[in-house]
Design a protein around this motif. Structure first.
Motif: not given
Length: 245
Positions: A176-178, A181-184, A221-224, A227-228
């Motif tokens: 939902d966070v990503l 914001i389309p630019e992430s 960190r997590a990668l989703v 995206v870090p």
């Protein structure tokens, strides 16, 4: 205090502000007791101490001795109990790096004090304690919401949070966070809204004895979706989510 001889009549406790040199004194009277130990209790409120760090001394006549300490002044249990009160100023006695007694005073306002942060099954989760709100540490449930705000461009992701007494838990989907914001890219600021508490409570970590968490506390960190995403602290110990490279 461990002492070689009883405190003399007229002995004063002197607190000296480390930045300005301003001093406050309080007479200890004649506590008595045998050599070896002494106990004194001093009310700080009438001294009108300001924010900052105050070093502690004993003064008898013209002799001033800085008080040494072997007590780290840290107990999370007692700090939790202290944080239950509704306060505008927070006082902390502690041992300096050189082994002396000092008092740290900060302005206090309601805050969601973070105790644990982790990523699990694509979610950002956080638990902690509501500090300086005046709420009771009981089994009562309070309606609450966790908000994650991106300042540039403006975007907000909000989910329901669980608050029981003064303990809180919240979990939010990183997808939902990503999607918000389309630019992430950028930094997200979490806050907690609790029914019965005025305003939004920032998520931070100020009750423990770790200062400078941005340098000292590092989360994996997590990668989703490639995206870090990494939790981090600001210079004033507030929690943030850093998204992107």
């Amino acid at each position: 205090m461990a002492i070689d001889e009883p405190l003399a009549e007229g002995t004063r406790l002197v607190l000296r502000h480390r930045g300005s040199g301003v001093e406050r004194e309080v007479a200890l009277g004649t506590p008595g007791g045998s050599p070896g130990d002494a106990s004194v209790a001093v009310s700080l409120a009438p001294l009108s101490l300001t924010t900052g760090r105050w070093d502690a001394y004993l003064q008898a006549d013209a002799t001033r001795t800085r008080i040494q300490s072997v007590d780290p002044g840290f107990s999370l249990d007692s700090l939790d109990a202290y944080a239950l009160g509704r306060r505008t100023m927070a006082y902390r006695a502690y041992r300096t790096r050189n082994g002396f007694l000092a008092i740290k005073i900060e302005e206090a306002e309601p805050v969601a004090d973070v105790r644990a942060v982790w990523f699990r099954e694509g979610r950002f989760e956080v638990t902690g304690l509501l500090a300086y709100t005046g709420l009771d540490d009981d089994d009562r449930h309070h309606e609450a919401r966790l908000a994650l705000r991106h300042t540039d461009p403006a975007a907000t992701v909000t989910v329901a949070a669980t608050v029981q007494g003064v303990r809180f838990h919240a979990a939010l989907s990183l997808c939902d966070v990503l999607d918000a914001i389309p630019e992430s890219e950028g930094v997200w600021e979490p806050s907690l809204e609790v029914d019965g508490v005025d305003g939004q409570l920032p998520l931070g970590a100020r009750l423990d004895d770790i200062e400078g968490k941005r340098r000292r506390v590092h989360y994996p960190r997590a990668l989703v979706d490639g995206v870090p995403i990494m939790p981090s602290f600001t210079s004033d110990d507030e929690l943030r989510l850093e998204v992107g490279a």
